[in-house]
Design an enzyme around this catalytic site. Structure first.
Site, PDB file in Angstrom:
ATOM      1  N   ILE A 151       0.813  -1.133   0.028  1.00  0.00           N
ATOM      2  CA  ILE A 151       0.230   0.013   0.112  1.00  0.00           C
ATOM      3  C   ILE A 151       0.912   1.275   0.005  1.00  0.00           C
ATOM      4  O   ILE A 151       1.973   1.225   0.567  1.00  0.00           O
ATOM      5  CB  ILE A 151      -0.906  -0.083   1.167  1.00  0.00           C
ATOM      6  CG1 ILE A 151      -2.013   1.220   1.077  1.00  0.00           C
ATOM      7  CG2 ILE A 151      -0.223   0.163   2.578  1.00  0.00           C
ATOM      8  CD1 ILE A 151      -2.835   1.090   2.137  1.00  0.00           C
ATOM      9  N   CYS A 152       0.514   2.169  -0.630  1.00  0.00           N
ATOM     10  CA  CYS A 152       0.908   3.734  -0.461  1.00  0.00           C
ATOM     11  C   CYS A 152       2.503   3.503  -1.047  1.00  0.00           C
ATOM     12  O   CYS A 152       2.765   3.066  -2.207  1.00  0.00           O
ATOM     13  CB  CYS A 152       0.888   4.154   0.912  1.00  0.00           C
ATOM     14  SG  CYS A 152       1.298   6.093   1.010  1.00  0.00           S
ATOM     15  N   GLY A 153       3.302   4.418  -0.224  1.00  0.00           N
ATOM     16  CA  GLY A 153       4.677   4.269  -0.773  1.00  0.00           C
ATOM     17  C   GLY A 153       5.310   2.731  -1.166  1.00  0.00           C
ATOM     18  O   GLY A 153       6.523   2.966  -1.975  1.00  0.00           O
ATOM     19  N   THR A 201       4.128   0.595  -2.932  1.00  0.00           N
ATOM     20  CA  THR A 201       3.834   0.192  -4.512  1.00  0.00           C
ATOM     21  C   THR A 201       4.974   1.121  -5.188  1.00  0.00           C
ATOM     22  O   THR A 201       5.524   0.480  -6.279  1.00  0.00           O
ATOM     23  CB  THR A 201       2.737   1.020  -4.852  1.00  0.00           C
ATOM     24  OG1 THR A 201       2.589   2.293  -4.632  1.00  0.00           O
ATOM     25  CG2 THR A 201       1.300   0.230  -3.893  1.00  0.00           C
TER      26      THR A 201
END
Length: 205
Positions: free
Chosen positions: A105-107, A109
């Site tokens: 999730i988020c960073g 990725t």
């Protein structure tokens, strides 16, 4: 038990995986209670400080991962500040190759994008331009505008959708029956009161 590894590192966005971890550990409504064990994993076993200021001591270091049922990678400022967390992206690629699910999730990725994990798999993130800024990213044609995406053993999510992220994780782990998973999502994503009644039904005499 099957081990679910949750990565922990400096500046970790602790709220992004809170729904997933809390309900993996809480066996209520689980299809098979006690099936999974949640294990925290760091670059080392030295304590880290989350973005929310919590001190967490990893259970193991990344080199000790074995018999994994899943690897969960939360966001963190460090994903955008260099390659310190690259070992987790490499481990994710290794696990996916072995058929082990990975959820990012988020960073996180961005880290997987730089590792080339998205080049052949459907995925999402904060925004496509964010991933296109990452050196090594070649997955533009596989980008999906959605809150959370599952493609085979890969789960990805935007930073603003921790409930959707958790739902995809639960589905991949087969944690709940479809009916319970639907009720869980309606309750936590939409505050649907009727979903609470549905969740309580399995416990009723």
């Amino acid at each position: 038990m099957n081990k679910i590894y949750h990565a922990v590192y400096e500046t970790m966005a602790d709220w992004e995986t809170g729904h997933a971890t809390a309900h993996i550990r809480n066996g209520q409504y689980h299809r098979e209670p006690g099936r999974y064990e949640l294990v925290t994993v760091g670059l080392t076993t030295e304590p880290i400080t989350t973005m929310g200021g919590l001190r967490v001591t990893p259970d193991i270091s990344i080199d000790s991962i074995k018999d994994a049922a899943m690897l969960i990678l939360p966001g963190a400022a460090l994903w955008d500040e260099g390659d310190e967390l690259a070992p987790f992206a490499r481990k994710a690629r290794e696990l996916l190759k072995a058929g082990v699910p990975v959820a990012a999730i988020c960073g996180a990725t961005a880290g997987l994008a730089r590792e080339g994990v998205f080049d052949t798999r459907g995925h999402t993130s904060a925004a496509l331009p964010y991933l296109q800024m990452q050196q090594g990213y070649g997955g533009t044609e596989h980008y999906v505008e959605a809150l959370a995406v599952t493609d085979g053993d890969l789960i990805t999510s935007t930073p603003t959708a921790p409930v959707d992220f958790a739902r995809e994780i639960f589905a991949k782990l087969d944690l709940y029956t479809p009916e319970v998973l639907d009720a869980w999502y309606r309750l936590f994503a939409h505050s649907d009161a009727s979903a609470f009644e549905a969740l309580m039904a399995p416990s009723s005499p």
